[in-house]
Design a protein around this motif. Structure first.
Motif, PDB file in Angstrom:
ATOM      1  N   GLY A   1     -22.410 144.397  37.293  1.00  0.00           N
ATOM      2  CA  GLY A   1     -23.822 144.707  37.516  1.00  0.00           C
ATOM      3  C   GLY A   1     -24.750 143.707  36.854  1.00  0.00           C
ATOM      4  O   GLY A   1     -25.970 143.791  36.989  1.00  0.00           O
ATOM      5  N   ILE A   2     -24.182 142.777  36.073  1.00  0.00           N
ATOM      6  CA  ILE A   2     -24.984 141.708  35.452  1.00  0.00           C
ATOM      7  C   ILE A   2     -24.464 140.368  35.955  1.00  0.00           C
ATOM      8  O   ILE A   2     -23.249 140.135  35.987  1.00  0.00           O
ATOM      9  CB  ILE A   2     -24.882 141.739  33.914  1.00  0.00           C
TER      10      ILE A   2
ATOM     11  N   GLN B   1     -30.305 142.600  34.750  1.00  0.00           N
ATOM     12  CA  GLN B   1     -29.331 142.358  35.828  1.00  0.00           C
ATOM     13  C   GLN B   1     -28.999 140.872  35.957  1.00  0.00           C
ATOM     14  O   GLN B   1     -27.969 140.512  36.492  1.00  0.00           O
ATOM     15  CB  GLN B   1     -29.902 142.886  37.149  1.00  0.00           C
TER      16      GLN B   1
END
Length: 568
Positions: A534-535, A507
């Protein structure tokens, strides 16, 4: 906001718990760390009435017992020795010692033994051993940045010092984030491997207790890359605001020095470009040059409207209202003139150096095939007397990187023409770049010709056309981040350190480039982070490059290697 916030929080904690008048004492590196996240007025609010450098404090004998001294230093042996001497004859009422990284036990003992007058109130480690220029972009401001290009045997002690500084900076980032990463590195780079392994040794063995944050969630990823895997990005002219200012005028610690430029008003000779302190810059730092001009015009129009309304002061109430708004009015006035000055100066340089013409060919060399047309375009520009020496050199380098295997005869013709046209050209510099960063040395698919997906993508882009011919280039880093996002970063090209493997998609990813980052790459990181994939990516490097700095590093490495081989 992540990195800037972390460093600001450390400085807040340093200053807010110590009441009364303070002097803040910094070294040559922590002054950069503080200045990019904290303004002079921020310091005054915390009752800091004096900021001094460690060196100048050491030379002064004047007693200042009414002040409390707050030291924020890198834990180097040189700083510890200077502190030891200062504590022997205390000049300040109290000493509060903060270090930007891990203190060795021996250093703590030296400080304890030196404090005979019991002037030291506290000693703490605050892990801010990096310069947070933007929320997700940091640099270590390493002066001898060329060292990564030298063979290990040539300068082992300086190279070890260089590696130690990098490992210190990377470890501080993870200590500030309170995370311990899984570590990977670029297989073809000895220096990337060395730094990855030394970082792993520190985090998993030597200081494993310090990095044991006991979190069950997915570990972040640290990926160590080598600048030479993408030598194209730092050689290109830039057309988005922040990157262009750095390329044409230079940015150091979020400041632009305009003193060498003609008749600039005194208050505009050094201007701050910070996404934290300047709303216009934050909104426009990644916009392209054409749009910047339009947006500055809008800002000027708004300011003129406000200025006009301020001229209509007729009552005491009007006057009171103006006085209340005056700091904002002054700030807006300063902002307008700052951005107008920067864009005006850059426009002059673009015109003088015919950069629109030059940049079009650069982008073709970086993004599209067609060796014959490229040779003709570069030859024409080498013959153009309006093109500067540095632009000629960059064009030949970009051609050489693209076509080194395809056209040796024509490449030699370009070398000869470059030597004839540019008096400042250093013989062998282009060949040295190919030795350092040629196709045989690189891991990544720099031109998108090895990977079928990239070939398809390039063809699709060619068919659709590009919105802006000057900004069609994408740094190799963008592909690397995409591969990480999709879980496609090949183990064979980017091995893991030790027995620690990534089980799930990370992440948080910190990508560190040995040899330096560019603002074009920082823009790619910011744009990818804004898509909420999401990262969260964070980018760091040994320095922030423009083409001038990249060429200077290349030249210095070339000079040292030549002089060591000839024994001069």
């Amino acid at each position: 906001m992540v990195l800037v916030t972390l460093v600001r929080d450390y400085i807040n904690r340093m200053l807010q718990d110590i009441s009364g008048m303070k002097v803040l004492i910094l070294d040559s590196q922590t002054v950069s760390i503080v200045s990019v996240v904290y303004s002079q007025s921020d310091l005054l609010k915390k009752e800091v009435f004096l900021v001094e450098l460690m060196d100048s404090i050491s030379k002064s004998k004047e007693s200042m017992s009414h002040l409390k001294a707050v030291y924020f230093l890198r834990p180097t042996s040189e700083n510890i020795q200077l502190l030891r001497r200062q504590l022997a004859n205390p000049r300040f009422g109290e000493y509060h010692l903060f270090f930007s990284n891990i203190l060795k036990d021996t250093q703590i003992h030296i400080l304890a033994d030196s404090d005979e007058h019991e002037a030291v109130q506290q000693v703490q480690e605050f892990y801010a051993d990096f310069v947070a220029v933007d929320p997700c972009h940091f640099t270590l401001n390493i002066f001898s940045n060329h060292l990564y290009m030298l063979p290990v045997a040539m300068d082992p002690s300086n190279l070890q010092h260089y590696c130690d500084r990098i490992v210190d900076g990377i470890s501080a980032v993870f200590l500030a984030l309170k995370r311990r990463p899984i570590i990977r590195y670029q297989r073809t780079s000895d220096i990337a491997k060395r730094i990855a392994q030394e970082s792993g040794k520190l985090m998993y063995q030597q200081e494993s207790g310090l990095f044991d944050f006991r979190r069950a969630e997915i570990s972040p990823l640290l990926l160590v890359l080598d600048r030479r895997d993408d030598p194209v990005t730092p050689l290109l002219n830039q057309w988005t605001y922040q990157a262009m200012v750095h390329e044409l005028l230079g940015i150091q610690d979020n400041k632009v020095d305009l003193r060498t430029i003609g008749s600039i008003p005194k208050d505009q000779q050094e201007v701050v470009l910070s996404s934290e302190q300047d709303a216009f810059f934050k909104a426009n730092m990644y916009e392209n040059f054409g749009d910047i001009g339009m947006n500055i015009k809008k800002m000027v129009d708004e300011f003129q409207q406000i200025a006009k309304s301020n001229q209509n002061i007729q009552t005491v109430e009007d006057m009171a209202k103006f006085v209340d708004n005056y700091p904002e009015y002054r700030k807006m006035h300063g902002n307008v003139s700052k951005h107008v000055t920067l864009v005006t100066e850059m426009s002059k340089i673009v015109e003088e150096r015919k950069l629109m013409l030059v940049s079009q060919t650069e982008q073709e060399l970086a993004c599209n095939g067609g060796q014959g047309a490229a040779f003709e375009a570069v030859t024409n520009l080498l013959n153009n007397d309006n093109v500067s020496d540095i632009d000629r050199l960059r064009l030949v380098m970009l051609y050489a990187l693209r076509y080194e295997k395809e056209s040796p005869v024509q490449l030699m013709q370009l070398f000869n023409k470059l030597a004839a046209k540019s008096a400042k050209y250093k013989p062998g510099l282009v060949q040295f770049l190919l030795k350092q960063a040629g196709v045989d040395k690189r891991t990544g698919d720099l031109y998108g010709n090895r990977d079928l997906l990239n070939i398809a993508r390039n063809m699709a882009r060619g068919l659709k056309g590009v919105e802006n011919v000057y900004t069609q280039h994408q740094p190799l880093l963008f592909q690397t981040m995409e591969s990480i996002s999709k879980g496609r970063l090949r183990d064979v090209d980017y091995p893991y350190v030790g027995n620690h493997y990534q089980q799930a998609r990370p992440q948080d990813v910190v990508i560190f480039i040995v040899g330096g980052t560019t603002y074009e790459e920082a823009r790619s990181v910011a744009l990818l982070n804004s898509t909420n994939s999401g990262i969260r990516f964070i980018l760091g490097g040994t320095a922030i490059l423009n083409s001038k700095r990249f060429l200077k590093d290349l030249e210095e490495a070339h000079r040292q290697i030549r002089s060591s081989s000839t024994g001069v």
